[in-house]
Design a protein around this motif. Sequence first.
Motif, PDB file in Angstrom:
ATOM      1  N   TRP A 165       1.209  -1.172   0.226  1.00  0.00           N
ATOM      2  CA  TRP A 165      -0.315   0.091  -0.535  1.00  0.00           C
ATOM      3  C   TRP A 165       0.619   1.085  -0.135  1.00  0.00           C
ATOM      4  N   THR A 166       0.202   2.683  -0.436  1.00  0.00           N
ATOM      5  CA  THR A 166       0.995   3.500  -0.668  1.00  0.00           C
ATOM      6  C   THR A 166       0.279   4.774  -0.656  1.00  0.00           C
ATOM      7  N   ILE A 167       0.823   5.709   0.171  1.00  0.00           N
ATOM      8  CA  ILE A 167      -0.450   6.910   0.390  1.00  0.00           C
ATOM      9  C   ILE A 167       0.557   8.292  -0.096  1.00  0.00           C
ATOM     10  N   LEU A 168      -0.432   8.649  -1.215  1.00  0.00           N
ATOM     11  CA  LEU A 168       0.457   9.935  -1.818  1.00  0.00           C
ATOM     12  C   LEU A 168      -0.475  11.747  -1.848  1.00  0.00           C
ATOM     13  N   VAL A 169       0.790  12.262  -1.400  1.00  0.00           N
ATOM     14  CA  VAL A 169       0.210  13.874  -0.846  1.00  0.00           C
ATOM     15  C   VAL A 169       0.470  14.988  -2.125  1.00  0.00           C
ATOM     16  N   GLN A 170      -0.211  15.410  -2.178  1.00  0.00           N
ATOM     17  CA  GLN A 170      -0.056  16.278  -3.851  1.00  0.00           C
ATOM     18  C   GLN A 170       0.375  17.966  -3.064  1.00  0.00           C
ATOM     19  N   ALA A 171       0.994  18.415  -4.057  1.00  0.00           N
ATOM     20  CA  ALA A 171       1.114  19.639  -3.849  1.00  0.00           C
ATOM     21  C   ALA A 171       1.816  20.210  -2.161  1.00  0.00           C
ATOM     22  N   VAL A 172       2.801  18.768  -2.212  1.00  0.00           N
ATOM     23  CA  VAL A 172       3.287  18.974  -0.192  1.00  0.00           C
ATOM     24  C   VAL A 172       4.310  20.626  -0.881  1.00  0.00           C
ATOM     25  N   ASP A 173       4.297  20.899  -2.263  1.00  0.00           N
ATOM     26  CA  ASP A 173       5.892  22.079  -1.417  1.00  0.00           C
ATOM     27  C   ASP A 173       4.682  23.631  -1.715  1.00  0.00           C
ATOM     28  N   ARG A 174       3.266  23.484  -1.477  1.00  0.00           N
ATOM     29  CA  ARG A 174       2.635  24.415  -0.927  1.00  0.00           C
ATOM     30  C   ARG A 174       2.025  24.519   0.540  1.00  0.00           C
ATOM     31  N   LEU A 175       2.816  23.289   1.105  1.00  0.00           N
ATOM     32  CA  LEU A 175       2.513  23.226   2.483  1.00  0.00           C
ATOM     33  C   LEU A 175       3.812  23.392   3.397  1.00  0.00           C
ATOM     34  N   LEU A 176       5.429  22.929   3.219  1.00  0.00           N
ATOM     35  CA  LEU A 176       6.557  22.509   3.740  1.00  0.00           C
ATOM     36  C   LEU A 176       7.633  23.545   3.018  1.00  0.00           C
ATOM     37  N   PRO A 177       8.270  23.978   3.675  1.00  0.00           N
ATOM     38  CA  PRO A 177       9.158  25.439   3.218  1.00  0.00           C
ATOM     39  C   PRO A 177      10.064  24.350   2.394  1.00  0.00           C
ATOM     40  N   ASP A 178      10.827  23.919   3.143  1.00  0.00           N
ATOM     41  CA  ASP A 178      11.427  22.780   2.998  1.00  0.00           C
ATOM     42  C   ASP A 178      11.675  22.080   1.523  1.00  0.00           C
ATOM     43  N   VAL A 179      10.537  21.367   1.045  1.00  0.00           N
ATOM     44  CA  VAL A 179      10.320  20.892  -0.518  1.00  0.00           C
ATOM     45  C   VAL A 179       9.688  22.201  -1.595  1.00  0.00           C
ATOM     46  N   SER A 180       9.329  23.239  -0.739  1.00  0.00           N
ATOM     47  CA  SER A 180       8.948  24.525  -1.919  1.00  0.00           C
ATOM     48  C   SER A 180      10.821  24.673  -1.700  1.00  0.00           C
ATOM     49  N   ARG A 181      11.333  25.269  -1.467  1.00  0.00           N
ATOM     50  CA  ARG A 181      12.424  24.877  -2.040  1.00  0.00           C
ATOM     51  C   ARG A 181      13.443  23.818  -3.090  1.00  0.00           C
ATOM     52  N   LEU A 182      12.598  23.004  -3.121  1.00  0.00           N
ATOM     53  CA  LEU A 182      13.437  21.915  -3.766  1.00  0.00           C
ATOM     54  C   LEU A 182      13.027  22.577  -5.017  1.00  0.00           C
ATOM     55  N   ARG A 183      11.817  22.977  -5.268  1.00  0.00           N
ATOM     56  CA  ARG A 183      11.529  23.516  -6.805  1.00  0.00           C
ATOM     57  C   ARG A 183      12.839  24.468  -7.788  1.00  0.00           C
ATOM     58  N   ASP A 184      13.638  25.155  -6.640  1.00  0.00           N
ATOM     59  CA  ASP A 184      14.884  26.635  -7.232  1.00  0.00           C
ATOM     60  C   ASP A 184      15.507  25.144  -7.991  1.00  0.00           C
ATOM     61  N   ARG A 185      15.914  24.022  -7.470  1.00  0.00           N
ATOM     62  CA  ARG A 185      17.120  23.465  -8.117  1.00  0.00           C
ATOM     63  C   ARG A 185      16.402  22.963  -9.976  1.00  0.00           C
TER      64      ARG A 185
END
Length: 385
Positions: free
Chosen positions: A84-104
């Motif tokens: 089984w798997t959990i999938l959560v969309q748009a975590v970059d709009r929820l957590l600052p560290d994940v949002s900064r991943l977009r910089d790469r």
Amino acid sequence: MFDRSVLGPHQSEFLRQCWQKKPLLIRNAFPGGLDYVGGDELAGLAGQEGIESRLVIEHGPKSWETRHGPFEDDVWSTLPAKKWTILVQAVDRLLPDVSRLRDRFRFLPNWRVDDIMISYAVDQGGVGPHTDNYDVFLIQGQGRRRWEVGAEALKKPELEPELDMKILKLFEPVESFILEPGDMLYLPPGFAHNGVALGESITYSVGFRAPHQKELLLSYVQFCSQHEGDEIFYTDSGMPEQREPGLILPGELKRLRELMLAGLQDEQVFLKWIGGFLTEPRSFHEPLDQPISEKSLRAGLKKGRAVARAEGARFAFYPVGEKLHFAAEGECFVLDPGLTELVTLLCREQEYSAEDLLAHSEKLGFMELLCHLWNQSYVRWSDET
């Protein structure tokens, strides 16, 4: 300029040879992997209202179950030990560290980035063999996962019937990779792939939006219907004297079609609409209950306080004649071209120093724009993240 790129000096080669053409495996793209979120934290996000999440359970080779969140806390204790798997969309709009991943991934345009989805899987968990209609970078955050990939992009994939998931009826992989923490796999649109966790696994999926024709047309027509403009009616002077009353003549069909196409070909209306469409978010940031004033904002900047863009906020710009169009989170602003350097900064960076912002503070429209972005929750003080 983009020295933070995950591809480093190889980004030009990647864009020429791989982008939308063929898969690419990059070992150790993120040394040590990513640990911004764990399985328990992801399950916590999946339990919140307003966050798009799914739980996928495999009961057998052709028996899959999908549940949509939010989920109660006690659901996790009822699940099997495997598959089984959990999938959560748009975590970059929820957590600052994940949002900064977009910089790469700034070597690709802002408007093409859709979101960063994070999945947590137990041993043998996955979502089955499938294709996507968009480009995606699959980053192994923690744990290990085996990915199998097909030979070419599928034009019309055949799907298993009577499932609430788009699982391929026939999957013939030609390559297989085991991704370790920090490894990354790029997949162009249409390439069949299947990922299976080898023990507990966390994967970050950086997806890129590709609007389809019907989506563009529907949004544009809705925009035209909601905004003022000249109402141009059908005309048919020179009506023939003899005709069957039920017959629609070829010339009438031609004029009706031309009337419709003329509405689509209005360049000025298109340019007013397109920026908002391309930056429209999956989920909206809530405006501030107590708006900030220009005086308070300027005072904060003079004290040296830096400003940060909200997690996952989409900004883009484009020149139109002697004006500058700046799009943010589905809104489009027409600005003086003197603000070009400012909006370039706003689009390129996630955080802005007080010094950089104050350098534009006397330009026409600066404080009005910054206040609006602030009061819509698109930006805020960086020490309040």
